[in-house]
Design an enzyme around this catalytic site. Structure first.
Site, PDB file in Angstrom:
ATOM      1  N   SER A 212     -22.053  10.983  26.579  1.00 17.09           N
ATOM      2  CA  SER A 212     -21.896  12.424  26.727  1.00 17.09           C
ATOM      3  C   SER A 212     -20.942  12.727  27.887  1.00 17.09           C
ATOM      4  O   SER A 212     -19.802  12.261  27.882  1.00 17.09           O
ATOM      5  CB  SER A 212     -23.278  13.068  26.918  1.00 17.09           C
ATOM      6  OG  SER A 212     -23.228  14.450  26.708  1.00 17.09           O
TER       7      SER A 212
ATOM      8  N   ASP B 285     -25.084  14.589  15.316  1.00 21.77           N
ATOM      9  CA  ASP B 285     -24.937  15.122  16.674  1.00 21.77           C
ATOM     10  C   ASP B 285     -24.578  16.605  16.587  1.00 21.77           C
ATOM     11  O   ASP B 285     -23.535  16.976  16.035  1.00 21.77           O
ATOM     12  CB  ASP B 285     -23.834  14.353  17.408  1.00 21.77           C
ATOM     13  CG  ASP B 285     -23.758  14.671  18.889  1.00 21.77           C
ATOM     14  OD1 ASP B 285     -24.209  15.762  19.300  1.00 21.77           O
ATOM     15  OD2 ASP B 285     -23.231  13.837  19.641  1.00 21.77           O
TER      16      ASP B 285
ATOM     17  N   HIS C 151     -27.315  13.064  19.072  1.00 23.76           N
ATOM     18  CA  HIS C 151     -26.551  12.911  20.308  1.00 23.76           C
ATOM     19  C   HIS C 151     -27.065  11.738  21.144  1.00 23.76           C
ATOM     20  O   HIS C 151     -26.286  11.064  21.823  1.00 23.76           O
ATOM     21  CB  HIS C 151     -26.617  14.211  21.119  1.00 23.76           C
ATOM     22  CG  HIS C 151     -25.650  14.270  22.259  1.00 23.76           C
ATOM     23  ND1 HIS C 151     -24.301  14.051  22.097  1.00 23.76           N
ATOM     24  CD2 HIS C 151     -25.837  14.519  23.592  1.00 23.76           C
ATOM     25  CE1 HIS C 151     -23.687  14.173  23.270  1.00 23.76           C
ATOM     26  NE2 HIS C 151     -24.595  14.438  24.185  1.00 23.76           N
TER      27      HIS C 151
END
Length: 309
Positions: free
Chosen positions: A152, A257, A285
């Site tokens: 991320s 995601d 995610h």
């Protein structure tokens, strides 16, 4: 995200009068003070390098908390996402990556987790700042070359680090990463700006780490910063950096995601010359936490094989 309560903060309020228990605790957890580092050591193995060590390292005048484990010849820096820590974002990797192959270093970026003070700030160049801190952390620990695993926001930091300090980076894996922000992604962030709308499962571990006030204001500040980057740069976070990446790169993304759009892994693959993609069809995610065995094998094979890409 998973709670740290059973990993980092587990202590007992009851005093034990058993000498045997005292001796056991002293063996399992000891304080080692070395130069600029205070380390807590946890071990279930007597093999060199198999002890998990956690402590603070002074980098550029800031005490950065990091976890270290492994006796392999291949150092790997794990970079967590927004509000993330070593343990919330990489517990299955810290505990299960092969310790005879890697020297794992996971960090709490300054302002997150135990790397406080300082409080977390989000200037326009905060990703670039984090990349420099991450590189300097590895240098301070004695790793002149190393690989990266970023998730991320940590994936964005990894992209910039690999571009800016290409001579230091051997290989890189990014998970759920993006080089730019889309309008629909900003809308998603705004929908979850108010942490009162979060589920208890997602919110409580972070509340336990940060407390409500710090968590609320820091999360909002991150959204404000990403929004400002979008307005000033038309969404561009690090497109120019991506084009300069030289190291072999594995781009991992979950097809489900909802935080980072499905177009991003293909953009990265197109613009990073020495790259390949792996899509987890059922992955969201946090796919590396949801499917740790499959992900860890994928990452280990990629880091250890001689590059074919």
């Amino acid at each position: 995200m998973k709670s740290l309560s059973s990993i980092m903060w587990a202590t007992s309020n009851k005093f034990s009068f058993s000498l045997g228990k005292k001796l056991l605790n002293n063996v399992r957890k000891k304080l080692v003070i070395k130069s600029n580092m205070l380390t807590s050591s946890y071990s279930t193995s007597t093999k060199p390098g198999h002890t998990i060590k956690e402590g603070k390292v002074n980098v550029d005048g800031i005490d950065i908390n990091c976890v270290q484990v492994g006796a392999g010849e291949h150092p790997v820096l794990l970079l967590p996402g927004v509000m993330g820590t070593c343990w919330t974002d990489f517990k299955p990797q810290i505990e299960n990556f092969p310790r005879d192959k890697f020297k794992i270093v996971a960090w709490d970026p300054p302002g997150y987790g135990k790397s406080r003070p300082p409080d977390r700030k989000f200037p326009e160049d905060f990703f670039q700042r984090d990349a420099e801190w991450g590189n300097n952390l590895m240098k301070t620990l004695g790793h002149s070359t190393f690989s990266l695993l970023g998730w991320s926001d940590g994936g964005i930091t990894a992209l910039i680090l690999a571009s800016k300090f290409s001579e230091n980076v051997r290989k890189m894996i990014v998970v759920g990463a993006n080089a730019y922000v889309l309008p629909d992604e900003l809308k998603m962030y705004e929908k979850i700006r108010n942490i009162d709308s979060w589920s208890a499962r997602m919110k409580e571990p972070l509340l336990a780490i940060y407390g409500e006030d710090y968590f609320r204001k820091t999360w909002a500040a991150w959204i404000d910063s990403i929004t400002e980057i979008y307005k000033k740069n038309n969404g561009d976070i690090c497109k120019n950096d991506v084009a300069r990446i030289k190291c072999p790169t594995l781009i991992v993304h979950g097809k489900k995601d909802v935080m980072v759009d499905f177009e991003h892994p293909f953009y990265l693959n197109k613009h990073i010359k020495n790259s390949q993609t792996r899509i987890f069809e059922q992955g969201a995610h946090n796919l590396h936490l949801r499917y740790p065995e499959e992900f860890n094998k994928l990452a280990t094979d990629f880091f250890m094989e001689k590059s074919k890409i």
